[in-house]
Structures are given as C-alpha cells and as structure tokens.
Design an enzyme around this catalytic site. Structure first.
Site, mmCIF file in Angstrom:
data_model
loop_
_atom_site.group_PDB
_atom_site.id
_atom_site.type_symbol
_atom_site.label_atom_id
_atom_site.label_comp_id
_atom_site.label_asym_id
_atom_site.label_seq_id
_atom_site.Cartn_x
_atom_site.Cartn_y
_atom_site.Cartn_z
ATOM 1 N N GLU A 50 5.235 25.070 48.251
ATOM 2 C CA GLU A 50 4.827 24.390 47.024
ATOM 3 C C GLU A 50 5.245 25.165 45.783
ATOM 4 O OE1 GLU A 50 0.963 26.194 48.776
ATOM 5 O OE2 GLU A 50 2.965 25.591 49.442
ATOM 6 N N GLN A 51 5.397 26.484 45.912
ATOM 7 C CA GLN A 51 5.801 27.295 44.759
ATOM 8 C C GLN A 51 7.244 26.992 44.358
ATOM 9 O OE1 GLN A 51 4.184 28.685 47.485
ATOM 10 N NE2 GLN A 51 2.211 28.733 46.425
ATOM 11 N N HIS A 145 10.507 35.773 32.661
ATOM 12 C CA HIS A 145 10.528 34.937 33.863
ATOM 13 C C HIS A 145 11.221 35.645 35.017
ATOM 14 C CE1 HIS A 145 14.670 33.916 32.518
ATOM 15 N NE2 HIS A 145 14.877 33.645 33.786
ATOM 16 N N ASP A 206 28.679 35.220 35.754
ATOM 17 C CA ASP A 206 27.913 35.103 36.998
ATOM 18 C C ASP A 206 27.778 33.635 37.386
ATOM 19 O OD1 ASP A 206 25.676 34.075 35.418
ATOM 20 O OD2 ASP A 206 25.260 36.158 34.879
ATOM 21 N N ASP A 208 25.144 31.934 37.947
ATOM 22 C CA ASP A 208 24.094 31.243 37.199
ATOM 23 C C ASP A 208 24.713 30.461 36.049
ATOM 24 O OD1 ASP A 208 21.599 30.459 36.177
ATOM 25 O OD2 ASP A 208 21.386 32.287 34.996
ATOM 26 N N ASP A 211 26.895 27.437 37.161
ATOM 27 C CA ASP A 211 26.171 26.215 37.502
ATOM 28 C C ASP A 211 25.575 25.549 36.272
ATOM 29 O OD1 ASP A 211 24.832 24.572 39.867
ATOM 30 O OD2 ASP A 211 23.307 24.878 38.325
ATOM 31 N N ARG A 259 29.637 27.753 26.597
ATOM 32 C CA ARG A 259 28.220 28.133 26.519
ATOM 33 C C ARG A 259 27.756 28.125 25.061
ATOM 34 N NH1 ARG A 259 25.819 32.957 25.343
ATOM 35 N NH2 ARG A 259 23.745 33.359 26.197
ATOM 36 N N VAL A 266 23.491 21.356 21.676
ATOM 37 C CA VAL A 266 22.504 20.803 22.605
ATOM 38 C C VAL A 266 21.206 21.600 22.587
ATOM 39 C CG1 VAL A 266 22.022 20.195 25.011
ATOM 40 C CG2 VAL A 266 24.325 19.908 24.092
ATOM 41 N N TYR A 267 21.268 22.855 23.051
ATOM 42 C CA TYR A 267 20.037 23.636 23.223
ATOM 43 C C TYR A 267 19.289 23.846 21.911
ATOM 44 C CZ TYR A 267 22.593 24.985 27.514
ATOM 45 O OH TYR A 267 23.307 24.986 28.686
#
Length: 475
Positions: A50-51, A145, A206, A208, A211, A259, A266-267
């Site tokens: 569930e995590q 995080h 990388d 990350d 993607d 990026r 966008v961001y």
C-alpha cells in the site's frame, strides 16, 4: 534472476529474480512512454504494498493539470519508468563492458530497486510539500523526500517482511541519496558509476531525468527533441565514471535545455504558481487542525498523506478550516491570486541576488488610495538553470573521442557551438495580488521596487491598464 558476486557465489533463493534472464518469468505492464516494462519478482514485492501503491494518488506535476489538462500522470508510472530505464542502463553496460567492470546480478537488482523506490517518499502535490509548505510551518526545515524515501524503504521491508539481503537494501538507499546533500558513505569504493545511474550528483545526467522529461513533454504536448536512447547506447565507463562520446554533446545539451524549457513554460507557469501559492496558504491554515506536518518523520503515518488531502480540507467539519476551504473553493472557481507582473533579474545582479519578499513590495508603495499589507501580496522567486546554477553543465561531464581511446576529457566553452547560451541561469520574480481590487496598487509598488533596486523597470512590459482597472470597477 539469481544474484551473484564476481566469484559466482549465489545469493539465497529468495533473491532469485529475472534480470538479464527469461523475460517470460516476469510480470509485464504496458507503459505509454517505454512500451512493455518487465517487473521482476523482488521488485513486485515492493510494488504490491500500500505504501508504493499510494504513488498512484500523487500527481507527478502537482497542480499543473489545472493549466495543462493532460498532465494527470502519477509518481507511480514515473517510478516504473525509472525502474525500467535503470535496468536497461546497467544491462547495457554489462553487455558492453561487463567483464572489465565486474557488474553482477546483485548490482543490476540494486540499481533497479533504487530506480523503483527513489520517489516513494514524495509528499502530496509534488515538490510543493517540501519546498513551499514545510518551510512555512517548520522553521529551518531540512526535510527531504529523498531521506523519506530511504526511511520508507526500511519501513516497507520491515512491515511486509520482505526477504531481501540487507546489503542490497543498503546499496539501494545509498543510490537514492547519491545526488542529495544527505548522501551516505558508499558501502564500497568500487563501481562508483552505479551510483550515478538513478540520481547523478556528479553531472546531472541520470535516468530519472530521462523519464520525467520525456513523460512530462508527452503529457503537456510540448515537443521533445531529446533522445535519451542515443546516450544509453553509446555511454561508456572510464575511470569509474559514466562518459559520453564527444559527438553527442549537443544531445546532452538538449537534455538540459528541454528541462529548462519545461521549468519555464510548464512547472513554473504563472497560473500554476498562483494555484500553488493558494494551496500552500490553505495547507498552512489547516496544519494545526489536521496536524499534517506532525507525520513527516513517521513513515507509518506519512504514507497515508497524498493528493486527497485537498478533499479532506474541503469536507472536514468545523469552523477551524473555513478560510482553507474558501481558498480551495476559489481555486475550483478559477478565482485565483492575480498575477501582477514579473521581471528577470539582470544578469550582472545574479551573483548578489537576494530573494524578494512581500515586505519589499509593500515598502515600495508610494502614497495612494489604499495601504498595502504583507498578507495582501504573494511573491514567487523562480530560479531556472541547466542543473549547474550559473555554470555550464557540460563542464562537469567527461567525454571520450571514440571506442579505441581510453582518454576522457571535458569540452571547454570555446570549443562549443557559439549558438549555445553564454548564460546558464535565470532568476524570475513574480508578484501576485491576493485580493483582486489591489492589483493596481501592487503592480505600481512592484514597478517602484524595480526602479529603486535597478534604476529601471526590468519587466518586459508594464501591467496593462485594462487589467489594473478590471477589478476596481467592481468595488
């Protein structure tokens, strides 16, 4: 796959997962970016908790979907994508240089798990939770995080009694933290390049980024001319570091430029930031009642926080959340904080730039019909760079000439195309009015601040008079 050390000593059968073996033994899902993704048995034990499933309830781009309706993808699919690319990367390195690098199945599994779990510690609403909300409710907060992802990995292993080698979990946690300021001492000085695959603190390249850049561009309809496959196929390890062919430097620049384009358009879109400012205000007002920040050091409670927190605020009874509920209602009705204007900090001022605050704007008001208060103004300081601040990111990347050469080198600025930028960072200051009737007063105070700070209005254009008068006519 069976995980083996260099001496081909097998790990316990519990670690027997398919990597580099028969893909028919894996479960597969179809991803709209990478096609079929094959999930090995050990990774599935983490996914089917569930995590981890909670990541389905965390939008990858927070509230960006309020401006770009297609941006509703989640941290769940991104994590699967990073898992897949991490595995592809290390498998290609083993295929090309496996004998000289000593890459074994243990390494492959650790890298894949790190890719899978790297975002499991994210809070609600993407980065807004840790970068905007927590600093307002916890003075000097250094929560991240990445650190919570590490804590969550331990919690999942213990809570679900996952039979996994402790040394592998240690490696996974080191890889998750590799690019952060909380990086752990490496358990081995060998194979340092493995720690740069998921989160690269050395040069910023990388899987990350591979993607999320590709996935985000697809979701918002922004063209993406960066092809990460080219880098995966041609990368090479020299002196324990991932290096790239010199002829691919423009491909790498496209990675960083795409990026930066996402950040600008966008961001940090002006309306996206307006919504985020309002959500942060709502969360701050709801924090003492819902005790949101009290869960950030407790994985057993923290994992229950997700984007449904907004619905919790809306439906919670009692007068304590009245103001927070009103802000959420305003967002739904598109009655947002009003964007007054923005300016780009002059290039020569970037080195000594100090964040602009609401107090700076209020103190720049000249005599007028209204008296501004700090709580009437919201200021957003937006930094956009190519991952290396004011420095050229290519300076920290090592290249090689061809596969017959073992020499690695950097490419200096004077050998790079003159069409590429000579400045690598923007700092944009945006000012918002929380009350529609104060747009004109705040816009003028903002212009006064620019004149006082720089001797000139540095914004591209002045706030239109029509916009200043739009709301005043209603009061």
């Amino acid at each position: 796959m069976g995980a083996y050390s260099q001496g081909e000593v097998p790990l316990p059968p519990a670690h027997d997962v398919a990597s580099g073996g028969d893909l028919r033994l894996c479960k597969h899902v179809h991803d709209n970016v990478h096609g079929n993704i094959y999930l090995d048995s050990l990774s599935l034990k983490f996914i089917d908790t569930e995590q981890f499933q909670r990541l389905r309830e965390l939008k990858q781009l927070g509230f960006t979907h309020m401006v770009y309706p297609g941006a509703v993808h989640s941290r769940f699919e991104h994590s699967l994508g990073v898992y897949w690319l991490a595995g592809q990367s290390v498998e290609k390195l083993r295929s090309f240089q496996g004998m000289e690098l000593g890459i074994d199945r243990f390494d492959i599994q650790a890298v894949k798990l790190a890719g899978l779990m790297h975002d499991v510690g994210h809070g609600p609403f993407s980065h807004l939770f840790e970068r905007e909300f927590l600093p307002q409710v916890i003075s000097g907060s250094d929560w991240s995080h990445e650190q919570m992802s590490v804590n969550m990995v331990d919690y999942i292993v213990n809570e679900h009694h996952i039979d996994v080698d402790p040394q592998m979990i240690r490696r996974v946690k080191e890889m998750i933290l590799a690019s952060s300021e909380y990086a752990l001492p490496k358990s081995s000085s060998e194979k340092r390049f493995l720690y740069d695959i998921v989160a690269n603190g050395r040069n910023g390249i990388d899987v990350d980024k591979f993607d999320y850049i590709t996935r985000d561009c697809r979701a918002v309809g922004l063209g993406c001319n960066f092809e990460f496959q080219r880098l995966l196929e041609t990368m090479r390890i020299l002196d324990d570091e991932i290096c790239y062919r010199a002829k691919d430097y423009l491909t790498i620049h496209k990675l960083f430029a795409t990026r930066a384009d996402l950040y600008r358009t966008v961001y940090t879109h002006s309306k996206v930031k307006a919504i985020e400012l309002m959500v942060v205000d709502a969360l701050v007002q709801a924090n003492s009642y819902l005790e949101i920040s009290s869960h950030i050091d407790n994985p057993s409670e923290y994992w229950k926080l997700d984007d449904t927190l907004i619905k919790t605020i809306e439906t919670a009874p009692g007068p304590e959340l009245k103001e927070a509920r009103e802000l959420i209602l305003r967002i739904r009705r598109r009655n947002l904080y009003q964007f007054c204007n923005e300016y780009a900090v002059p290039k020569h001022m970037l080195h000594n730039f100090k964040k602009v605050t609401a107090q700076d704007i209020v103190c720049s008001q000249k005599s007028g019909g209204v008296t501004l208060k700090e709580e009437d103004v919201a200021v957003c300081n937006v930094k956009i760079d190519l991952t290396r601040g004011m420095h050229n990111p290519l300076e920290s990347i090592h290249f090689f000439k061809d596969y017959d050469s073992d020499e690695k080198f950097t490419i200096p600025d004077d050998r790079i195309s003159h069409l590429l930028p000579t400045s690598y960072q923007d700092m944009i200051v945006r000012v918002y009015s929380k009350k529609p009737e104060l747009v004109e007063a705040i816009s003028e105070a903002f212009e006064n601040f620019q004149l006082k700070s720089y001797g000139v209005k540095t914004q591209v254009h002045s706030t239109p008079d029509k916009k200043k008068r739009r709301y005043n006519s209603c009061i």
